[in-house]
Design a protein around this motif. Structure first.
Motif, PDB file in Angstrom:
ATOM      1  N   TYR B  88       0.841  -1.185   0.000  1.00  0.00           N
ATOM      2  CA  TYR B  88       0.000   0.000   0.000  1.00  0.00           C
ATOM      3  C   TYR B  88       0.883   1.244   0.000  1.00  0.00           C
ATOM      4  N   TYR B  89       0.551   2.166  -0.896  1.00  0.00           N
ATOM      5  CA  TYR B  89       1.317   3.407  -1.033  1.00  0.00           C
ATOM      6  C   TYR B  89       0.391   4.603  -0.835  1.00  0.00           C
ATOM      7  N   CYS B  90       0.858   5.586  -0.083  1.00  0.00           N
ATOM      8  CA  CYS B  90       0.150   6.854  -0.019  1.00  0.00           C
ATOM      9  C   CYS B  90       0.840   7.820  -0.976  1.00  0.00           C
ATOM     10  N   SER B  91       0.100   8.833  -1.382  1.00  0.00           N
ATOM     11  CA  SER B  91       0.698   9.897  -2.181  1.00  0.00           C
ATOM     12  C   SER B  91       0.014  11.205  -1.833  1.00  0.00           C
ATOM     13  N   SER B  92       0.705  12.292  -2.106  1.00  0.00           N
ATOM     14  CA  SER B  92       0.152  13.609  -1.848  1.00  0.00           C
ATOM     15  C   SER B  92       0.682  14.602  -2.851  1.00  0.00           C
ATOM     16  N   TYR B  93      -0.172  15.552  -3.218  1.00  0.00           N
ATOM     17  CA  TYR B  93       0.294  16.701  -3.973  1.00  0.00           C
ATOM     18  C   TYR B  93       1.213  17.508  -3.054  1.00  0.00           C
ATOM     19  N   SER B  94       2.184  18.168  -3.664  1.00  0.00           N
ATOM     20  CA  SER B  94       3.142  18.937  -2.885  1.00  0.00           C
ATOM     21  C   SER B  94       3.380  20.294  -3.527  1.00  0.00           C
ATOM     22  N   SER B  95       3.601  21.288  -2.703  1.00  0.00           N
ATOM     23  CA  SER B  95       3.902  22.611  -3.218  1.00  0.00           C
ATOM     24  C   SER B  95       5.370  22.744  -3.624  1.00  0.00           C
ATOM     25  N   SER B  96       6.158  21.725  -3.366  1.00  0.00           N
ATOM     26  CA  SER B  96       7.564  21.747  -3.777  1.00  0.00           C
ATOM     27  C   SER B  96       7.660  21.488  -5.279  1.00  0.00           C
ATOM     28  N   THR B  97       8.869  21.543  -5.808  1.00  0.00           N
ATOM     29  CA  THR B  97       9.046  21.281  -7.240  1.00  0.00           C
ATOM     30  C   THR B  97       8.705  19.837  -7.578  1.00  0.00           C
ATOM     31  N   THR B  98       8.798  18.968  -6.610  1.00  0.00           N
ATOM     32  CA  THR B  98       8.327  17.590  -6.798  1.00  0.00           C
ATOM     33  C   THR B  98       6.844  17.589  -6.522  1.00  0.00           C
ATOM     34  N   ARG B  99       6.040  17.671  -7.545  1.00  0.00           N
ATOM     35  CA  ARG B  99       4.613  17.887  -7.417  1.00  0.00           C
ATOM     36  C   ARG B  99       3.866  16.758  -6.717  1.00  0.00           C
ATOM     37  N   VAL B 100       4.350  15.543  -6.857  1.00  0.00           N
ATOM     38  CA  VAL B 100       3.686  14.396  -6.254  1.00  0.00           C
ATOM     39  C   VAL B 100       4.704  13.615  -5.439  1.00  0.00           C
ATOM     40  N   LEU B 101       4.383  13.390  -4.188  1.00  0.00           N
ATOM     41  CA  LEU B 101       5.225  12.599  -3.307  1.00  0.00           C
ATOM     42  C   LEU B 101       4.539  11.276  -3.010  1.00  0.00           C
ATOM     43  N   PHE B 102       5.329  10.217  -2.985  1.00  0.00           N
ATOM     44  CA  PHE B 102       4.824   8.911  -2.571  1.00  0.00           C
ATOM     45  C   PHE B 102       5.471   8.519  -1.249  1.00  0.00           C
ATOM     46  N   GLY B 103       4.763   7.705  -0.507  1.00  0.00           N
ATOM     47  CA  GLY B 103       5.361   7.046   0.635  1.00  0.00           C
ATOM     48  C   GLY B 103       6.186   5.864   0.156  1.00  0.00           C
ATOM     49  N   GLY B 104       6.981   5.320   1.048  1.00  0.00           N
ATOM     50  CA  GLY B 104       7.851   4.208   0.683  1.00  0.00           C
ATOM     51  C   GLY B 104       7.134   2.885   0.529  1.00  0.00           C
ATOM     52  N   GLY B 105       5.860   2.862   0.910  1.00  0.00           N
ATOM     53  CA  GLY B 105       5.089   1.637   0.781  1.00  0.00           C
ATOM     54  C   GLY B 105       5.035   0.838   2.066  1.00  0.00           C
ATOM     55  N   THR B 106       3.902   0.202   2.291  1.00  0.00           N
ATOM     56  CA  THR B 106       3.694  -0.656   3.457  1.00  0.00           C
ATOM     57  C   THR B 106       3.226  -2.019   2.991  1.00  0.00           C
ATOM     58  N   LYS B 107       3.931  -3.047   3.416  1.00  0.00           N
ATOM     59  CA  LYS B 107       3.533  -4.418   3.063  1.00  0.00           C
ATOM     60  C   LYS B 107       2.568  -4.938   4.121  1.00  0.00           C
ATOM     61  N   LEU B 108       1.373  -5.261   3.684  1.00  0.00           N
ATOM     62  CA  LEU B 108       0.354  -5.794   4.585  1.00  0.00           C
ATOM     63  C   LEU B 108       0.337  -7.312   4.501  1.00  0.00           C
TER      64      LEU B 108
END
Lengths: 123, 111
Positions: B88-108
């Motif tokens: 499972y990965y989360c992501s978010s829009y970001s105001s930084s130059t990297t517009r989209v950030l992902f989490g490192g992932g969680t193994k369930l």
């Protein structure tokens, strides 16, 4: 049914170029922003680039800026990623991804993904 | 190191509930509604399961729910089933130059 089919991946030497294509169907392509997201084998997801519906707004991850170019051809329902000066760390599955928003907006939310095209950068 | 922080792994038994956290900053998770969650089974493309913090796409089970408090978003899966075992990965829009950030992932793991 929304379909996104990537092509153009393969084995390429460091420093060389490769062009990925994505054929889209099942939705009104020119209503949506599109994106490329990559995933190194066994690793997490990394956003690469995004393009607005009319190609006027384009953004890149810092890791590819100046070397990768995203483009689209709305008449052919196609998305592209030109990758130059490839480095070994670019080895990954490259996913063509559709934005969720529509109506000319971009939410940077990815509701449909292709199966991915594997790019391997190695000598 | 990933821009958004997720636990590397979580586990639960069938029928139980689990929660996966996703911590960012006031430049991303804390300031925007564009927080999403993706489920990825081995060898498959990711699938959107939550968007805009707490909305489910059509066809996604109501066992999946999302929320946000401050700079931390959360995904809760209730009534765990064997088929929920995935990354499972989360992501978010970001105001930084990297517009989209992902989490490192969680193994369930569903034990």
């Amino acid at each position: 049914e929304v379909q996104l089919v990537e092509s153009g991946g393969g084995l390429v030497q460091p420093g060389r170029s490769l062009r990925l294509s994505c054929a889209a169907s099942g939705f009104t392509f020119d209503n949506y922003a599109m994106h490329w997201v990559r995933q190194a084998p066994g690793k997490g997801l990394e956003w690469v680039s995004s393009i607005s519906w009319n190609s006027k707004n384009i953004v890149y991850a810092d890791s590819v800026k100046g070397r990768f170019t995203i483009s689209r051809d709305n008449a052919k329902n196609s998305l592209f990623l030109q990758m130059n000066s490839l480095r070994p760390e670019a080895t990954a599955f490259y996913y063509c991804v559709k934005d969720n928003a529509g109506h000319g907006l971009s939410s940077f939310t990815f509701d449909y993904w292709g199966r991915g095209s594997l790019v391997i950068v190695s000598s | 190191q990933s821009a958004l922080t997720q636990p590397a792994s979580v586990s639960g038994s069938p029928g139980q509930s689990i929660t996966i956290s996703c911590t960012g900053t006031s430049n991303d998770v804390g300031d925007y509604k564009y927080v999403s969650w993706y489920q990825q089974h081995p060898g498959k493309a990711p699938k959107l399961i939550i968007f805009d913090v707490s909305n489910r796409p059509s066809g996604v089970s109501n066992r999946f729910s999302g929320s946000k408090s401050g700079n931390t978003a959360s995904l809760t899966i209730s009534g765990l089933q064997a088929e929920d075992e995935a990354d499972y990965y989360c992501s978010s829009y970001s105001s930084s130059t990297t517009r989209v950030l992902f989490g490192g992932g969680t193994k369930l793991a569903v034990l």
